[in-house]
Write a protein that holds these residues in place. Structure first.
Motif, PDB file in Angstrom:
ATOM      1  N   TYR A  59     -23.794  14.552 -26.429  1.00 35.06           N
ATOM      2  CA  TYR A  59     -24.175  13.010 -25.614  1.00 35.06           C
ATOM      3  C   TYR A  59     -24.838  14.088 -24.228  1.00 35.06           C
ATOM      4  O   TYR A  59     -24.720  15.472 -23.445  1.00 35.06           O
ATOM      5  CB  TYR A  59     -22.816  12.898 -24.894  1.00 35.06           C
ATOM      6  N   ARG A  61     -25.413  12.245 -20.801  1.00 32.28           N
ATOM      7  CA  ARG A  61     -24.452  11.069 -19.774  1.00 32.28           C
ATOM      8  C   ARG A  61     -23.609  11.024 -20.259  1.00 32.28           C
ATOM      9  O   ARG A  61     -22.542  11.074 -21.344  1.00 32.28           O
ATOM     10  CB  ARG A  61     -25.238   9.951 -20.290  1.00 32.28           C
ATOM     11  N   PHE A  62     -22.506  11.963 -18.777  1.00 34.58           N
ATOM     12  CA  PHE A  62     -20.869  11.450 -18.782  1.00 34.58           C
ATOM     13  C   PHE A  62     -20.691  11.504 -17.649  1.00 34.58           C
ATOM     14  O   PHE A  62     -20.938  10.660 -17.390  1.00 34.58           O
ATOM     15  CB  PHE A  62     -20.846  13.603 -18.788  1.00 34.58           C
ATOM     16  N   SER A  63     -18.979  10.841 -18.035  1.00 35.46           N
ATOM     17  CA  SER A  63     -18.203   9.869 -17.017  1.00 35.46           C
ATOM     18  C   SER A  63     -18.543  10.832 -15.505  1.00 35.46           C
ATOM     19  O   SER A  63     -18.479  10.391 -14.534  1.00 35.46           O
ATOM     20  CB  SER A  63     -17.259   9.911 -16.830  1.00 35.46           C
ATOM     21  N   GLY A  64     -18.418  12.057 -15.406  1.00 33.30           N
ATOM     22  CA  GLY A  64     -19.282  12.623 -14.296  1.00 33.30           C
ATOM     23  C   GLY A  64     -17.930  13.262 -14.071  1.00 33.30           C
ATOM     24  O   GLY A  64     -17.315  14.036 -12.786  1.00 33.30           O
ATOM     25  N   PRO A 121     -29.449  13.675 -16.823  1.00 33.56           N
ATOM     26  CA  PRO A 121     -28.386  12.027 -16.563  1.00 33.56           C
ATOM     27  C   PRO A 121     -28.639  12.658 -15.160  1.00 33.56           C
ATOM     28  O   PRO A 121     -28.756  12.875 -14.415  1.00 33.56           O
ATOM     29  CB  PRO A 121     -26.748  13.598 -16.646  1.00 33.56           C
ATOM     30  N   GLY A 124     -24.206  11.724 -10.967  1.00 32.20           N
ATOM     31  CA  GLY A 124     -22.770  10.438 -11.117  1.00 32.20           C
ATOM     32  C   GLY A 124     -22.256  10.681 -13.043  1.00 32.20           C
ATOM     33  O   GLY A 124     -21.331  10.591 -13.625  1.00 32.20           O
ATOM     34  N   GLU A 125     -22.930  11.004 -13.480  1.00 31.53           N
ATOM     35  CA  GLU A 125     -22.985  11.409 -14.923  1.00 31.53           C
ATOM     36  C   GLU A 125     -23.630  12.706 -15.639  1.00 31.53           C
ATOM     37  O   GLU A 125     -23.633  12.481 -16.796  1.00 31.53           O
ATOM     38  CB  GLU A 125     -24.212  10.873 -15.495  1.00 31.53           C
ATOM     39  N   ALA A 199     -20.387   9.186 -21.024  1.00 25.81           N
ATOM     40  CA  ALA A 199     -20.297   8.155 -20.149  1.00 25.81           C
ATOM     41  C   ALA A 199     -19.621   6.351 -20.703  1.00 25.81           C
ATOM     42  O   ALA A 199     -20.276   6.632 -21.945  1.00 25.81           O
ATOM     43  CB  ALA A 199     -22.181   7.718 -19.658  1.00 25.81           C
ATOM     44  N   ASP A 201     -20.518   3.723 -21.368  1.00 25.57           N
ATOM     45  CA  ASP A 201     -21.576   2.951 -21.623  1.00 25.57           C
ATOM     46  C   ASP A 201     -22.258   3.352 -22.774  1.00 25.57           C
ATOM     47  O   ASP A 201     -24.161   2.388 -23.712  1.00 25.57           O
ATOM     48  CB  ASP A 201     -22.327   1.906 -20.991  1.00 25.57           C
ATOM     49  N   GLU A 202     -22.090   4.601 -22.847  1.00 22.87           N
ATOM     50  CA  GLU A 202     -22.890   5.526 -23.445  1.00 22.87           C
ATOM     51  C   GLU A 202     -22.853   5.182 -25.333  1.00 22.87           C
ATOM     52  O   GLU A 202     -21.381   5.161 -25.611  1.00 22.87           O
ATOM     53  CB  GLU A 202     -23.528   6.682 -23.667  1.00 22.87           C
ATOM     54  N   ASN A 223     -28.749   2.349 -23.359  1.00 18.59           N
ATOM     55  CA  ASN A 223     -27.677   3.716 -23.463  1.00 18.59           C
ATOM     56  C   ASN A 223     -27.973   3.963 -25.057  1.00 18.59           C
ATOM     57  O   ASN A 223     -26.267   3.965 -25.348  1.00 18.59           O
ATOM     58  CB  ASN A 223     -26.492   3.848 -22.845  1.00 18.59           C
TER      59      ASN A 223
END
Length: 237
Positions: A59, A61-64, A121, A124-125, A199, A201-202, A223
């Motif tokens: 991955y 892109r992350f949730s942060g 990212p 925020g990601e 994330a 939506d990923e 995404n």
């Protein structure tokens, strides 16, 4: 066994009582460490393990959300059990979940060599933590130690997936990355792992390696990350 190995004075062998006591103590220690009594079978089924491997994807892109220290220590606990060439266990881990350090480190490595338009990212990601696999400088060029690093990294990624985290193994980092991560003198950063909750939506989709993309991964909106994989017969020679 606490206190190290036992010494016996003289040349005579210990009595049966002593031997029984030592055997019982060794069995107790093995049970505490999670030994399986000589059987390689573990608590997980093959189907469960296969699904874990399938779900453990890269991955970017992350949730942060920050990854907590307790979870990070659990991942290290899993990594320490991984096989090591000659059982030397020379690798160490530099770990950070500090948001400022994470944000800085994210600017000092690449994210996707096959995606020229992907810059990493967005705000925020970012990952929730980084784990750097370190090797003593004297053996950092050893092929065997780099195999060790790969085994440790995969163990970390599988353990992270079991915790609901996504990961990204990274080798394309610059010379400043080690200093940002706090790598101590005498060690070299040989592999970096970014991790965090993906994330929302990923999506990562496994594809056959028979499309026009070949073995290169690709992305489609919105995404969706596509990862081609060879089949079983493709691997057999």
């Amino acid at each position: 066994m606490e206190g190290g190995s036992h010494m016996y004075e003289g040349t005579s062998e210990p009595g049966k009582g002593e031997a029984a006591e030592r055997a019982a103590e060794a069995e107790k220690d093995a049970a505490a460490e999670g030994a399986t009594g000589g059987s390689p079978a573990g608590p997980a089924s093959y189907e469960g393990f296969h699904e874990l491997v399938r779900a453990s994807r890269t991955y970017r892109r992350f949730s942060g959300e920050q990854v907590g220290e307790e979870i990070l220590r659990e991942l290290v606990d899993a990594a320490r059990l991984a096989p090591s060439g000659n059982n030397l266990q020379v690798l160490r881990l530099a770990v950070t979940n500090d948001p400022e350090t994470v944000a800085l480190l994210a600017r000092h490595h690449g994210w996707a060599g096959a995606l020229k338009d992907f810059e990493g990212p967005a705000e925020g990601e970012l990952p929730g933590a980084y784990m750097g696999i370190l090797c003593p400088e004297a053996s950092a060029a050893s092929p065997l130690r780099n195999v060790d690093a790969g085994i440790m990294a995969q163990t970390l990624c599988l353990a992270a997936c079991a915790k609901g985290l996504g990961t990204c193994m990274i080798k394309s980092y610059d010379k400043e990355a080690a200093g940002i991560l706090g790598v101590p003198d005498g060690y070299q950063l040989v592999l970096l792992v970014a991790l965090g909750r993906p994330a929302a939506d990923e999506r990562v989709v496994l594809e056959p390696a028979t499309t026009e993309h070949g073995l290169r991964y690709w992305r489609t909106a919105p995404n969706v990350h596509h990862v081609p994989k060879l089949g079983v017969d493709d691997l057999l020679v």
